[in-house]
Design an enzyme around this catalytic site. Sequence first.
Site, PDB file in Angstrom:
ATOM      1  CB  CYS A  22      -2.376   7.941   7.401  1.00  0.00           C
ATOM      2  SG  CYS A  22      -3.677   9.456   7.603  1.00  0.00           S
ATOM      3  CG  ASP A  23      -0.398   7.118   3.909  1.00  0.00           C
ATOM      4  OD1 ASP A  23      -0.786   6.119   4.504  1.00  0.00           O
ATOM      5  OD2 ASP A  23      -1.071   7.895   2.983  1.00  0.00           O
TER       6      ASP A  23
ATOM      7  CB  CYS B 186      -2.723  11.729   5.795  1.00  0.00           C
ATOM      8  SG  CYS B 186      -3.028  11.260   7.568  1.00  0.00           S
TER       9      CYS B 186
END
Length: 316
Positions: free
Chosen positions: A138-139, A135
């Site tokens: 997300c990261d 992701c």
Amino acid sequence: MSRTHSSVAIIGSGPAGLTAAVYAARANLAPVVFAGHLYGGQLMLTTEVENYPGFPQGIMGPELMENFRLQAERFGAVLHFVDVTKVDFSQQPFRLWTEDDEFSADTVIVATGASARWLDVPHEARLRGRGVSTCATCDGAFFREKHIVVVGGGDSAMEEALFLTRFGKKVTVIHRRASFRASKIMADRVLAHDKIDVIWNSEVTEVLGAEKTEGLGLRNIETGETSTIDADALFIAIGHDPNTAMFQGQLDLDPMGYISSPDGVTTNIPGVFVAGDVFDVRYKQAITAAGSGCKAALEVEKYLEAHEAEHASALV
Ligand code: NAP
């Protein structure tokens, strides 16, 4: 085998399922949540979540899901940490089976999510959350000025690679063939980007690194030649699989296996609702899943009220 009835059964315990549980519980519907053996959904595999509103300093994925669970239980949701193995939506009440028990419910919210595909190569699982991710949203921000690798050749890989150029000093896309599957416009953007390189006809054979990702083993599929490259992060974007196997033949699915829902909440079976990544091919975010869980619970409430009113008028 015992059989227990509830007015609403929720299958899945990611942000969609547990938000639906909070809303249904606060509406006094005493929802039963089939949370699965691995409760919490995809956020249980993430480290820090920085884009879930309400947590200005970020929060660890598992801690966020623990909070969702505690909030749902506080209002009376009952969680069973078992997997649903079979459903029958062909008649009312709907029926659901786990390995040991049978349940029935007047309404069901399906929030079983989707699972990101992994490469299944050595050390990928060990270094998950330590450079290995599925992701970018997300990261990605954890890898500022780093060398980031993206694996995949579809639109998701293109999107992730382009997004990651905001952070990385360099992004390398590794694809197993000599042309991308992605739409031309996305592929062209990637190919034209001065921060992105592409390694064609190659597969990742292993992730290298002790405490965190430090590099990758590669194999050229055409020549068989092996090599290694330095990398601080590996984003795997080779597609998702919706968790819908048990709904085949019961709910309408699209060609990719996602549950079809024209409005993002109802299904072809009145009384069965959908929430989160199991229908959402496009956004796949915790916050959008939570929002759709809320919508599904509100629709359940309306549905049950309408049916109660119908039932009462039939008795007059
Ligand atoms: P996808 O289109 O199925 O592409 C998956 C890619 O991963 C393919 O290039 C495939 O290689 C590769 N791949 C699959 N398994 C692999 C493995 N084990 N090892 C290495 N590579 C592997 O999936 P997606 O990119 O997630 O897209 C899914 C759908 O959502 C598509 O319809 C896409 O158009 C859509 N989508 C649209 C947008 C947008 O419009 N902005 C954004 C994201 C997704 P091969 O090509 O060799 O099969």
